[in-house]
Enzyme design. Sequence first.
Site, mmCIF file in Angstrom:
data_model
loop_
_atom_site.group_PDB
_atom_site.id
_atom_site.type_symbol
_atom_site.label_atom_id
_atom_site.label_comp_id
_atom_site.label_asym_id
_atom_site.label_seq_id
_atom_site.Cartn_x
_atom_site.Cartn_y
_atom_site.Cartn_z
ATOM 1 C CD GLU A 10 -1.865 -2.540 1.343
ATOM 2 O OE1 GLU A 10 -0.624 -2.626 1.855
ATOM 3 O OE2 GLU A 10 -2.678 -3.246 1.340
ATOM 4 C CG HIS A 31 -11.406 -7.426 5.919
ATOM 5 N ND1 HIS A 31 -10.720 -7.950 7.086
ATOM 6 C CD2 HIS A 31 -10.867 -7.657 4.686
ATOM 7 C CE1 HIS A 31 -9.520 -8.766 6.367
ATOM 8 N NE2 HIS A 31 -9.596 -8.547 4.952
#
Lengths: 343, 322
Positions: free
Chosen positions: B59, B126
Amino acid sequence: MLQTAVRKGKKSATKKTPHERFLEAFRWMLLARTLEDKLASLYRGGLITGGVYIGRGQEAVSVACGMFLQKGDIFAPLIRDQAGRSAFGEPLVDVARTYLGSRQGPMRGRDGNIHRGKPGDGQLAMISHLGAMISVTVGALMAKRWRGEKNFVGLTTIGEGGMQTGSTHEGMNIAAVEQVPLVVVATNNHYAYSTPNEREFACADLVDRAIGYGFEGYTVDGTDLTQCLDVIGSAVKRARAGRPPQLVVASMLRLGGHGEHDDASYITDQIKAEPFAKDCLKCAEKVITDLQLASPETLKEWRAEAAAQVDEAVSTAQKEAAPDAAQEDWCAISDRQLMDKPE
Amino acid sequence: MSITYLEAIREAQAKLLRDDERVFIYGQDVGGAFGGAFKATKGLAKEFPGRVLNTPISEDAMVGTAIGAALHGMRPIVEMQFADFSSVALNQILNNAGTHYWRTNMPVPITVRLPSGGTKGSGPFHSQSMESLYAHYPGLIVMTPGTVEDAYTMLIDAVAINDPVVYCEHKYLYYHLKADKLPTESFPIGKARIAREGRDLTIVSYSAMLQEALAVAEQLSREGFEIEVVDLRTVKPLDTDTILASVARTGRLLCVGESFPWGGATAEVISRVTTEGFHLLDAAPVRVNAKDTPIPYHPNLWSTHRPSAKSIAAKARKLLRE
């Protein structure tokens, strides 16, 4: 006099004879050392706010990073790269303006010291978080490729300290995945601030990481200017020719503290006696003297010229206005229509 | 014929890729035939070869690469697989992209898409809503579309903006929210929208909580209350004027956000209204957020952890009695 303005029309370092190249590199190193000695003295005199971070001992590696780059290339230097920044085309006055907080400097007092750059001219402005600029350089090179540009490279520097961050790992890996023409020059100056190598990494040699990332790896003695020019120059040439990304690991000793606030009392006498602790500038001067590449008078003249250039840059910046909080627009985005107004 | 919130995001990206050769999409699993964990880029890699690129699970480097490309003329869209994982890229988003214009006078036109918010069974890693965290830092625009129309037009606007944009798209809305067609005109960025008019209470919300707020307004209308619902659309910039104008009409303020309670978008709204419009208030403002714990996995816990129409309505009824 050495031109520290934009490199336009400058003869490429790769087209010079080895001796011409060596002497040019020496003069950039001398200029960087002279400038940084001056900055350190201004700091000690209380004339620079914040910190001063210098590249004493690292000039041979750094100059070789800047000298083989051309207009259109990307250079993402770090904190010990004054010699390379100058060789790449950063005007001395930009350095003085940033350290002294002039409104006319590239950072306009909003950022200081080594956190400076002109991204539009290919000089990326580092952030302090180490490794972050590797992937930024990768992205810049991808954009150039998309836009159809040819014959460009990017070069970014890191230390053995910065090599241990996650950001460096991600950046190196993505560079190889994207197969961009990148050179990463990693200098092991043996201390991350005060932490010695044995608490930084446990691999036999940092260059061994190159193969793990899909880079081609080389080592160089960072105290030897001839070697630095050869090894880093060749890496730039290979990247430009389309070889995989290149890692060069240089070894030298940081000849001072992390910054000028740090007396570096933790650097042991034992390590100071190591061969890698030699001063690259003195070594380069010895080569010049031994091979009679320049006369003592010429060397003296170069020193005087460097001092004059530094004095001019510093005195220019000192005469300029500091930023004024009342005139600052305090807007962190370019589109003022979208500025949030909490008060 | 109807189009979902998720399809609107895909269509916006298709349009951007078609209309602007500077645009590329960079993220995990976005390319190939796969088209992203949620299929927001389905078919785009085939339609636009070389411009929808899979990345390593990196990321930090994904955003760093986008920054470098943006500085050299591109308009990257980075897809985080889940908003939660953007924490790995915080440094690049906040310290590199967010400071760049201020430091160098050169803006960084990147768009970072964050599939945000909770869905049943997704658990602590999540499900996160990170808009408040990004809004806290200078230098970023933070978008939180709560309608299909905004999901489409705001993503197109995000790429056009010269500054870094964090675009928080809500995963719960992906399939649940539908519109008849895509809009041809967009509402200005930075302006909140009155999603429903009323005179008894203002509910300020955004993203998926907008839909909960509208459901509450509908429910309370059957009890005789007229609730005004303000959709922030962007939490940064925050359209204080529209909120104050609404509170001037209703005298009561309830703020709803899905992010954690400490600080954040709802706290900011209440702070601004009490500072600038204290005299407009007939009762102390109230807010509803998720609980101050990690987001639970089991639906029995999760449904209580996040604000729901039920918990919002309970607070609203209490506030209406004051």
